[in-house]
Scaffold this active site. Structure first.
Site, short mmCIF file in Angstrom:
data_model
loop_
_atom_site.label_atom_id
_atom_site.label_comp_id
_atom_site.label_asym_id
_atom_site.label_seq_id
_atom_site.Cartn_x
_atom_site.Cartn_y
_atom_site.Cartn_z
N ARG A 1 0.87 -4.90 -5.54
CA ARG A 1 1.02 -6.17 -4.84
C ARG A 1 1.30 -7.20 -5.93
NH1 ARG A 1 -2.84 -3.56 -1.25
NH2 ARG A 1 -1.69 -3.16 0.67
N ASP B 1 2.97 -0.76 11.69
CA ASP B 1 2.90 -2.09 12.30
C ASP B 1 4.11 -2.95 11.96
OD1 ASP B 1 2.37 -2.41 9.62
OD2 ASP B 1 0.70 -3.78 9.90
N ASP C 1 5.74 -4.73 5.96
CA ASP C 1 6.44 -5.96 6.37
C ASP C 1 6.39 -7.04 5.28
OD1 ASP C 1 3.67 -6.33 6.93
OD2 ASP C 1 4.23 -8.11 8.09
N ASP D 1 0.11 1.92 8.43
CA ASP D 1 -0.33 1.08 9.55
C ASP D 1 0.58 1.13 10.78
OD1 ASP D 1 -2.55 0.29 8.19
OD2 ASP D 1 -1.76 -1.65 7.57
N GLY E 1 0.84 -1.21 0.00
CA GLY E 1 0.00 0.00 0.00
C GLY E 1 0.87 1.25 0.00
N THR F 1 4.37 2.51 5.43
CA THR F 1 2.98 2.02 5.50
C THR F 1 2.24 2.87 6.52
OG1 THR F 1 1.53 0.26 6.34
CG2 THR F 1 3.82 0.12 7.01
N ARG G 1 -6.15 -3.29 8.67
CA ARG G 1 -6.69 -4.65 8.54
C ARG G 1 -6.29 -5.49 9.75
NH1 ARG G 1 -5.39 -6.28 2.65
NH2 ARG G 1 -6.96 -4.77 2.06
#
Ligand code: ADP
Ligand code: F6P
Length: 327
Positions: free
Chosen positions: A77, A135, A108, A133, A16, A131, A177
């Site tokens: 992707r 994360d 990741d 996120d 993303g 990202t 997500r």
């Protein structure tokens, strides 16, 4: 400097997109050129690498981009890169083009791909965490998170205006997500009554009690922030349950990809610029399987392996703060 002679570096974005990727691209390109290296932009991530979509970048290629969201290199992707054959082909293409090393800006998943390319084909790789996120393990920060939070906070502030005017309850779905990071930060910053975390079971009783308590003390609106989670439609699931269990009507607003666009914040621009610079220097100094990270608030270089475990956990202090303030 090491004995390793890296002259040509490939650069791609993967997964993303996130605001600030352009700042990282600019920084990589200008640092590399400043060090006398050649830098090649690979369009559309690993998919573009497999298609041979590669062009040399110069100082001007990255002019006037740092203020824009998205990525001038585009991203994708790429299922083919998940296979050994795909990565073998990618390594062959890099060798044919005489590209000695690869810098990957992504999450990741993209880092896992880079690690495999290094392990299987000895291509030197450096990751730059990009990202929204936030994360990735091994780094306190990933490029784009601050901008995404800012986008979401400003949207929720607007929702709060209309929610107050109509005395309504809103369930606002934010991205993530598997990551609770955006939801928690946005929840604290907008005074949400409750935050739904993707990996946790939903406690409807608590949600209802929190909203009811607010109404009883004269609050004219309630906002519930829900991380989107793996299964589509979390907002509407909660809406339905609140109606069925407590006869409570709530509106749902899904913020979606609006969170991922727009001009990067100064924080994202700064960290992305520092990370891009460090990534090139890491290669120059012979660190052939590493990542730019934030540790103790400073940008540094760490082994890529330290960034490969998905960071599913969240800061308990943030949950405590949210609960302490939403009384
Ligand atoms: P992100 O990098 O944002 O986490 P994804 O998880 O979608 O995004 O990964 C982006 C791309 O990285 C994938 O489409 C694939 O090409 C590559 N990738 C992800 N996981 C792996 C893996 N385990 N092995 C090899 N390549 C991977
Ligand atoms: O880039 C991370 C992320 O925005 C997640 O927060 C979200 O769950 C996912 O990507 C959405 O992916 P896509 O753009 O493919 O819908």
């Amino acid at each position: 400097m090491s004995d390793l002679k890296i002259k040509k570096i490939g650069l791609l974005c993967s997964g993303g997109d996130s605001p600030g990727m352009n700042c990282a691209i600019r920084s990589v390109v200008r640092t590399a050129i400043g060090m006398g290296l050649e830098i090649y932009g690979i369009q559309k991530g690993y998919a573009g690498l497999l298609e041979g979509s590669i062009r040399e970048l110069n100082v001007s290629s990255v002019g006037n981009i740092l203020q824009h969201g998205g990525t001038i290199l585009q991203t994708s992707r790429c299922p083919e890169f998940m296979t050994e054959e795909g990565r073998k082909e990618a390594a062959n293409i890099l060798r044919r083009k005489k590209i000695d090393a690869l810098i990957v800006i992504g999450g990741d998943g993209s880092f896992n791909g880079a690690m495999k390319l290094h392990e299987e084909h000895q291509i030197p790789v450096v990751g730059i965490p990009g990202t929204i996120d936030n994360d990735i393990s091994g780094t306190e920060y990933t490029i784009g998170f601050d901008t995404a939070v800012m986008n979401a906070v400003s949207a929720v502030d607007k929702i709060r205006d209309t929610a107050n005017s109509h005395a309504r309850t809103f369930i606002v779905e934010v991205m993530g997500r598997r990551s609770p990071a955006i939801a928690l930060k946005v929840g604290i910053c907008t005074g949400a009554e409750n935050v739904i975390i993707p990996t946790h079971e939903i406690d409807y009783q608590k949600i209802f009690k929190d909203i009811d308590r607010g109404i009883k003390r004269g609050k004219t609106s309630s906002i519930l922030i829900a991380a989107e989670g793996e299964k589509e439609g979390i907002g509407h699931t909660i809406q339905k349950a609140l109606k069925e269990k407590f006869n409570l009507s709530a509106h749902v607003c899904i913020l979606g990809h609006i969170q991922r666009g727009g001009n990067p914040t100064p924080t994202d621009r700064l960290i992305a610029s520092e990370m891009g610079h460090m990534a090139v220097r890491a290669l120059h100094e012979g660190q052939i399987c590493s990542a730019a990270v934030v540790r103790n608030g400073r940008v540094a270089i760490a082994p890529l392996s330290e960034c490969l475990i998905k960071k599913n956990d969240y800061d308990q202090n943030e949950v405590f703060l949210l609960n302490s303030l939403s009384i």
